[in-house]
Design an enzyme around this catalytic site. Structure first.
Site, PDB file in Angstrom:
ATOM      1  N   ASP A 122      58.310 -17.622  15.417  1.00 53.61           N
ATOM      2  CA  ASP A 122      57.969 -16.893  14.203  1.00 53.61           C
ATOM      3  C   ASP A 122      58.046 -17.812  12.988  1.00 53.61           C
ATOM      4  O   ASP A 122      58.609 -18.916  13.054  1.00 53.61           O
ATOM      5  CB  ASP A 122      58.780 -15.592  14.067  1.00 53.61           C
ATOM      6  CG  ASP A 122      60.246 -15.825  13.809  1.00 53.61           C
ATOM      7  OD1 ASP A 122      60.575 -16.532  12.838  1.00 53.61           O
ATOM      8  OD2 ASP A 122      61.079 -15.284  14.565  1.00 53.61           O
TER       9      ASP A 122
HETATM   10  N1  URA Z   1      63.014 -15.156  19.013  1.00 51.24           N
HETATM   11  C1  URA Z   1      62.821 -14.946  17.702  1.00 51.24           C
HETATM   12  O1  URA Z   1      63.447 -14.078  17.109  1.00 51.24           O
HETATM   13  N2  URA Z   1      61.945 -15.734  17.051  1.00 51.24           N
HETATM   14  C2  URA Z   1      61.251 -16.709  17.667  1.00 51.24           C
HETATM   15  O2  URA Z   1      60.464 -17.402  17.032  1.00 51.24           O
HETATM   16  C3  URA Z   1      61.457 -16.908  19.036  1.00 51.24           C
HETATM   17  C4  URA Z   1      62.350 -16.115  19.687  1.00 51.24           C
END
Ligand code: URA
Length: 261
Positions: A122
């Protein structure tokens, strides 16, 4: 070196023209064009047994024998695998119509057509993001049946109790269903926050952040430090590197491919 006129393919197919050595190295998946030039000027590339450092040199992919550090390089549609240490503030996409910073700006996508990220991190998560031109390996790595582990360092607010950590380990219920058992270890506590190492094999959206929130401890920093057999190591933030041959074999195996495929 090979002739400078087009040669016919060995099977009588379309002619293959002599190409610049750095283009050959790039298309063979050795390195980006820029990095291939560095390899040449460093004297690490031989053509037909002779070191070639002149950047304009041409080779005929069907005739010439090219070696890098003594290993023969074969040309063709060799797949490319590279890892990026994604910084915060970049979205995981190869183009963004809204013009936001995206990971495509950090990898040599022009050099490797078809390069795409395997899964997502993310916007605010940093760390290891794998890219490949090999669709079937990318697919295999993401397929739930292959249980590819991803390890994260999650700094969370406050200090989760052992009971809360046990809940994360056993699986918590999120709005899209219960999570599978996870490996969770407390690495450090500093009074205001706690560093957890969390390994999961699922890949749901913002899963680690939602898992931490579900036990009442918001995640304030999240870094992915490994993906299957790959480790981020000391790769600088925002930098990328090609996988070594050994790493590329290991992810092909993790994706359920045999070495002959
Ligand atoms: N879990 C998350 O919360 N964000 C990520 O980018 C990957 C795994």
């Amino acid at each position: 070196m090979g002739s400078l006129v087009p040669t016919e393919g060995t099977d009588g197919s379309a002619p293959v023209y002599p190409m610049r050595l750095q283009k050959f190295l790039r298309e063979a998946g050795v390195a980006s064009r820029r990095r291939s030039e560095d390899l040449m000027t460093a004297g690490r590339v031989k053509v037909n047994g002779e070191v070639v450092t002149t950047l304009g040199s041409k080779v005929d992919p069907l005739v010439d024998v090219v070696e890098v550090d003594g290993t023969r390089v074969s040309w063709g549609s060799a797949p490319v695998y590279l890892m990026l240490n994604k910084p915060m503030g970049y979205i995981t996409t190869m183009s963004d119509p809204q013009g936001r910073p995206c990971v495509a700006q950090l990898v040599p996508q022009g050099d490797f057509p078809g390069l795409y990220p395997v899964g997502r991190l993310d916007n605010m998560t940093h760390g290891l993001l794998l890219f490949t031109t090999d669709g079937s390996v990318g697919h295999g790595l993401l397929h739930p049946s292959h249980h590819v582990h991803k390890t994260y360092l999650a700094r969370v607010e406050g200090s989760p109790t052992l009971h809360s950590i046990e809940r994360l380990r056993a699986g918590v219920v999120l709005d899209d269903g219960p999570t599978a058992p996870a490996q969770v270890d407390q690495i450090d506590v500093d009074g205001e926050s706690t560093l957890l190492r969390i390994a999961i094999h699922e890949g749901r959206t913002r899963q680690v952040r939602r898992m931490c929130a579900s036990i009442g401890h918001e995640c304030i920093d999240l870094e992915r430090i490994s993906f299957g057999p790959l480790s981020l190591g000391d790769l600088a933030l925002g930098a990328w590197r090609m996988l070594t041959e050994k790493e590329a074999c290991s992810i092909r195996l993790a994706a359920g491919k045999s070495m002959l495929e």
